[in-house]
Design a protein around this motif. Sequence first.
Motif, PDB file in Angstrom:
ATOM      1  N   ALA A 300      47.866  33.022  48.069  1.00  0.00           N
ATOM      2  CA  ALA A 300      46.672  33.873  48.146  1.00  0.00           C
ATOM      3  C   ALA A 300      46.766  34.780  49.366  1.00  0.00           C
ATOM      4  CB  ALA A 300      45.413  33.016  48.185  1.00  0.00           C
ATOM      5  N   THR A 301      47.644  35.776  49.250  1.00  0.00           N
ATOM      6  CA  THR A 301      47.932  36.629  50.401  1.00  0.00           C
ATOM      7  C   THR A 301      46.921  37.745  50.567  1.00  0.00           C
ATOM      8  OG1 THR A 301      49.475  37.722  48.907  1.00  0.00           O
ATOM      9  CG2 THR A 301      50.419  36.208  50.537  1.00  0.00           C
ATOM     10  N   PHE A 302      46.105  37.999  49.548  1.00  0.00           N
ATOM     11  CA  PHE A 302      45.108  39.056  49.668  1.00  0.00           C
ATOM     12  C   PHE A 302      43.829  38.472  50.261  1.00  0.00           C
ATOM     13  CE2 PHE A 302      41.634  41.729  48.271  1.00  0.00           C
ATOM     14  CZ  PHE A 302      42.107  42.998  48.544  1.00  0.00           C
ATOM     15  N   LYS A 303      43.552  38.822  51.525  1.00  0.00           N
ATOM     16  CA  LYS A 303      42.364  38.332  52.230  1.00  0.00           C
ATOM     17  C   LYS A 303      42.237  36.814  52.201  1.00  0.00           C
ATOM     18  CE  LYS A 303      39.597  42.470  51.852  1.00  0.00           C
ATOM     19  NZ  LYS A 303      38.395  43.117  51.381  1.00  0.00           N
ATOM     20  N   ASP A 304      43.366  36.157  52.093  1.00  0.00           N
ATOM     21  CA  ASP A 304      43.367  34.698  52.040  1.00  0.00           C
ATOM     22  C   ASP A 304      42.578  34.166  50.831  1.00  0.00           C
ATOM     23  OD1 ASP A 304      44.298  32.302  53.063  1.00  0.00           O
ATOM     24  OD2 ASP A 304      42.439  31.908  54.163  1.00  0.00           O
ATOM     25  N   LYS A 305      42.407  35.016  49.825  1.00  0.00           N
ATOM     26  CA  LYS A 305      41.596  34.609  48.670  1.00  0.00           C
ATOM     27  C   LYS A 305      42.330  34.724  47.339  1.00  0.00           C
ATOM     28  CE  LYS A 305      36.858  35.309  50.066  1.00  0.00           C
ATOM     29  NZ  LYS A 305      36.203  36.298  50.904  1.00  0.00           N
ATOM     30  N   LYS A 317      54.215  37.910  44.339  1.00  0.00           N
ATOM     31  CA  LYS A 317      54.969  38.685  45.330  1.00  0.00           C
ATOM     32  C   LYS A 317      55.584  37.762  46.370  1.00  0.00           C
ATOM     33  CE  LYS A 317      53.231  43.303  44.821  1.00  0.00           C
ATOM     34  NZ  LYS A 317      52.281  44.330  45.259  1.00  0.00           N
ATOM     35  N   GLY A 318      55.033  36.554  46.486  1.00  0.00           N
ATOM     36  CA  GLY A 318      55.526  35.641  47.514  1.00  0.00           C
ATOM     37  C   GLY A 318      56.583  34.664  47.015  1.00  0.00           C
ATOM     38  N   GLN A 319      56.555  34.305  45.748  1.00  0.00           N
ATOM     39  CA  GLN A 319      57.433  33.256  45.237  1.00  0.00           C
ATOM     40  C   GLN A 319      58.108  33.675  43.944  1.00  0.00           C
ATOM     41  OE1 GLN A 319      58.494  30.256  46.083  1.00  0.00           O
ATOM     42  NE2 GLN A 319      57.303  29.877  47.953  1.00  0.00           N
ATOM     43  N   LYS A 320      59.430  33.664  43.972  1.00  0.00           N
ATOM     44  CA  LYS A 320      60.186  33.986  42.778  1.00  0.00           C
ATOM     45  C   LYS A 320      59.939  32.920  41.702  1.00  0.00           C
ATOM     46  CE  LYS A 320      64.960  35.334  41.924  1.00  0.00           C
ATOM     47  NZ  LYS A 320      64.930  34.669  40.668  1.00  0.00           N
ATOM     48  N   ASP A 321      59.988  33.318  40.467  1.00  0.00           N
ATOM     49  CA  ASP A 321      59.856  32.410  39.313  1.00  0.00           C
ATOM     50  C   ASP A 321      58.473  31.776  39.171  1.00  0.00           C
ATOM     51  OD1 ASP A 321      62.479  32.936  38.574  1.00  0.00           O
ATOM     52  OD2 ASP A 321      63.265  31.323  39.838  1.00  0.00           O
ATOM     53  N   ILE A 322      57.520  32.217  40.000  1.00  0.00           N
ATOM     54  CA  ILE A 322      56.140  31.751  39.810  1.00  0.00           C
ATOM     55  C   ILE A 322      55.279  32.957  39.422  1.00  0.00           C
ATOM     56  CG2 ILE A 322      54.114  30.703  40.885  1.00  0.00           C
ATOM     57  CD1 ILE A 322      55.882  29.041  42.587  1.00  0.00           C
ATOM     58  N   TYR A 323      54.587  32.820  38.319  1.00  0.00           N
ATOM     59  CA  TYR A 323      53.769  33.909  37.777  1.00  0.00           C
ATOM     60  C   TYR A 323      52.312  33.502  37.912  1.00  0.00           C
ATOM     61  CZ  TYR A 323      58.259  35.345  35.864  1.00  0.00           C
ATOM     62  OH  TYR A 323      59.572  35.729  35.743  1.00  0.00           O
ATOM     63  N   VAL A 324      51.485  34.355  38.517  1.00  0.00           N
ATOM     64  CA  VAL A 324      50.068  34.017  38.677  1.00  0.00           C
ATOM     65  C   VAL A 324      49.248  34.972  37.814  1.00  0.00           C
ATOM     66  CG1 VAL A 324      48.180  33.604  40.288  1.00  0.00           C
ATOM     67  CG2 VAL A 324      50.553  33.376  41.073  1.00  0.00           C
ATOM     68  N   ILE A 325      48.480  34.406  36.898  1.00  0.00           N
ATOM     69  CA  ILE A 325      47.699  35.245  35.983  1.00  0.00           C
ATOM     70  C   ILE A 325      46.224  34.838  36.012  1.00  0.00           C
ATOM     71  CG2 ILE A 325      49.658  35.683  34.443  1.00  0.00           C
ATOM     72  CD1 ILE A 325      48.541  33.535  32.552  1.00  0.00           C
ATOM     73  N   GLY A 326      45.386  35.682  35.451  1.00  0.00           N
ATOM     74  CA  GLY A 326      43.964  35.357  35.313  1.00  0.00           C
ATOM     75  C   GLY A 326      43.188  35.601  36.599  1.00  0.00           C
ATOM     76  N   ASP A 327      42.079  34.896  36.724  1.00  0.00           N
ATOM     77  CA  ASP A 327      41.163  35.121  37.843  1.00  0.00           C
ATOM     78  C   ASP A 327      41.817  34.937  39.209  1.00  0.00           C
ATOM     79  OD1 ASP A 327      39.252  35.572  35.962  1.00  0.00           O
ATOM     80  OD2 ASP A 327      38.053  33.781  36.387  1.00  0.00           O
ATOM     81  N   SER A 328      42.875  34.145  39.276  1.00  0.00           N
ATOM     82  CA  SER A 328      43.488  33.862  40.577  1.00  0.00           C
ATOM     83  C   SER A 328      44.213  35.064  41.169  1.00  0.00           C
ATOM     84  CB  SER A 328      44.496  32.709  40.450  1.00  0.00           C
ATOM     85  OG  SER A 328      43.835  31.471  40.451  1.00  0.00           O
ATOM     86  N   CYS A 329      44.605  36.026  40.349  1.00  0.00           N
ATOM     87  CA  CYS A 329      45.402  37.132  40.879  1.00  0.00           C
ATOM     88  C   CYS A 329      44.535  38.357  41.138  1.00  0.00           C
ATOM     89  CB  CYS A 329      46.549  37.467  39.935  1.00  0.00           C
ATOM     90  SG  CYS A 329      46.048  38.248  38.416  1.00  0.00           S
ATOM     91  N   VAL A 330      45.129  39.300  41.835  1.00  0.00           N
ATOM     92  CA  VAL A 330      44.408  40.524  42.154  1.00  0.00           C
ATOM     93  C   VAL A 330      45.365  41.691  42.007  1.00  0.00           C
ATOM     94  CG1 VAL A 330      44.911  40.492  44.647  1.00  0.00           C
ATOM     95  CG2 VAL A 330      42.809  41.558  43.831  1.00  0.00           C
ATOM     96  N   GLY A 331      44.838  42.860  41.619  1.00  0.00           N
ATOM     97  CA  GLY A 331      45.696  44.023  41.495  1.00  0.00           C
ATOM     98  C   GLY A 331      44.888  45.259  41.200  1.00  0.00           C
ATOM     99  N   GLY A 332      45.523  46.411  41.373  1.00  0.00           N
ATOM    100  CA  GLY A 332      44.818  47.656  41.130  1.00  0.00           C
ATOM    101  C   GLY A 332      44.127  48.140  42.390  1.00  0.00           C
ATOM    102  N   ASP A 333      43.332  49.162  42.221  1.00  0.00           N
ATOM    103  CA  ASP A 333      42.763  49.870  43.358  1.00  0.00           C
ATOM    104  C   ASP A 333      41.370  49.332  43.698  1.00  0.00           C
ATOM    105  OD1 ASP A 333      42.138  51.659  45.270  1.00  0.00           O
ATOM    106  OD2 ASP A 333      42.266  53.450  43.998  1.00  0.00           O
TER     107      ASP A 333
END
Lengths: 444, 189
Positions: A300-305, A317-333
């Motif tokens: 959780a590198t974005f604002k520790d959240k 972005k931090g760990q190869k071969d690990i995919y984070v999807i759904g509410d846990s991830c963040v992206g876009g503007d």
Amino acid sequence: MSLNINRRDFIKAAAAASGAAVLTIPTAAHAATKAKVVVVGGGFGGATAAKYLRMMDPGIEVTLIERNKTYTSCPLSNEVISGHREIKTLERGYDGLKKHGVKVVFDEVTGIDTGKKMVKTKGGKSFGYDSLILSPGIDFAFGAVEGYSEAAAEQLPHAYKAGPQTLLLKKQLEAMPDGGKFIIAVPPGPFRCPPGPYERAAQVASYLKHHGKAKSKVLILDANDSFSKKGLFEQAWKALYGYGADGMIEWVPGAQDGKVVRVDVASKTCFTGFGEHKGDVVNIIPPHHAGKVAKDLGLATFKDKWCEVSPDSMESKGQKDIYVIGDSCVGGDLPTNNAFPKSAHMAMTQAKVAVGAIIAKVNGLPLPTPYYVNTCYSVVAPDYGFSVVHIYKVENGTWVYVKEASGVSPVTMPDKSPVPAIYRKLEAEYANGWLDNVLADAFA
Amino acid sequence: MSKHFLALVLAVGAATSVQAGDIDGLARTCNNCHGVNGVSAGPSMPSIGGLSEAYLKNIMMEWKSGARASATMTRLIKGYSDDQIADLAKYFGSKTWAPVVQKTSADVLKKGKDVTERCETCHGDTGSKPDDELTPKLNGQWAKYLELELMKYRDDGFKMVHKKMSKNARKMDEADVATSAAFFGAQSK
Ligand SMILES: Cc1cc2nc3c(=O)[nH]c(=O)nc-3n(C[C@H](O)[C@H](O)[C@H](O)COP(=O)(O)OP(=O)(O)OC[C@H]3O[C@@H](n4cnc5c(N)ncnc54)[C@H](O)[C@@H]3O)c2cc1C
């Protein structure tokens, strides 16, 4: 909700169609195992990922680890609170996934060893993986509102994970006297389901209006200064329930001291920076962050959240071969509010992108083009709904909001005349069909 | 050929469908609302797999240009290029139409037969034999969806394009709308 669905007839039709489909799936017994994928969390994101992995490449062994035997959909759970829907219609089990050859394990993931590529569970089991998909949803930062805790949620429900909490809030609403006050406290964004609290306000008002409690009040105490589909919600609140200081629904933005910082559980009082509000029913939606398993891993590198991922593949972005999807991830503007929303629809399209990327990797093929689509229906009365559509494309390593598409249902027609009622009725109906389809696409 | 080798070929074959071009990935985003292979699981959402390519392309292009109204699809479809729309029409048009047969009472079937007599020339007596490529199949389409569509054709505030279809929808008695929808929804072929 007495629609004429005939599940058996539907399954028959779906089976007939898949027989003629491109995706002719050899049975698991015949396919050699090319790779092991573990999926953590069997919600909208995780269930979709597990199913599509098996559907698209049966050579991949897929293990889904989920805490609960029954999943309860948050989408349309606000209708349970108002009594417009039975909670049963939101529940799904995991037999559908098992039929696709997914190995379903009911357990809780307690740790992940990225060096050994191993997932450990509370039940004492270990599962090795070549690729790992994390879709653990959200966990609450209980300390962020002083006085609020997991125990306090039994008195002041959040109802932001559907199930017993939803039913508790419904029970409290039903027990509320006419003239009472129902408070909804909204955390700072980004939070799960941006329109969720405002849809809830309407559903609560709908209950009050139709159960002889029209003198009651729904007070939204908001940490934010604006919200998703604001124009549409305000128009609907006004038309259906009365909006503003004199109406049934009132909204207090952050700039006007709307942010709840402390609660007193015993007296059901919410404290903002300068004021206090006593409620008869208090619904605290606490601030939240990526699911604990992802956060504990340092993802959780974005604002520790929230977890940052690559838009091409949903790989962390931090760990190869690990995919984070759904509410846990963040992206876009985020600053322009064009970040992708934390919705079930989005979680599912992200799941499909991750699956495409993993299958390409396993088979030594180039990454396929990722497609991101979101839709969120909000239902404010049984015959009144509206939606927001987002399409994102990936450019220069980031998500770009496609302006030509996208956008909310119209507030007025282009010539400023009122939107004919049929539009709102149609979208209320489509919300029901959407729910049936997303649940089938993820779990059947 | 050894069993293992065959399995590998089959499995890679399945996997390469990801690579068959962008279209599979693009079409998978439609599954959220229209179901795998375009077979919907929700009564208010249409099945689209196996409608004719021409019909699919025409309706999407009419939404995109603004000629035709819709509650949701208009906003979505504007995000896709004309080529992508053509590919999507081809993709779903190549699927087999899979009627979801929804049972109804003998009484509704009988009444439905009567009130849909006028529809036969264009849709066929059970809705499965459209007289041209721009007419959709109705047999085993979700009845709820068909009812909502008829509501649109009958509403002055909703911009539909096809004059004859609109005229036919407006000639119906209010009560016959649901009956005819239930009739077509109950047809397997
Ligand atoms: C009131 C409300 C209304 C909503 N309405 C809509 C809507 O209309 N449309 C829409 O698109 N979205 C809506 N949403 C949002 C939607 O619910 C979420 O975006 C969606 O559920 C996210 O999916 P996910 O897979 O990330 O997480 P979830 O669906 O929450 O799934 C996470 C799963 O992981 C499991 N899990 C977590 N940690 C572990 C662990 N350590 N071990 C094992 N299992 C674990 C959990 O038990 C859970 O089953 C709404 C949400 C709310 C609260």
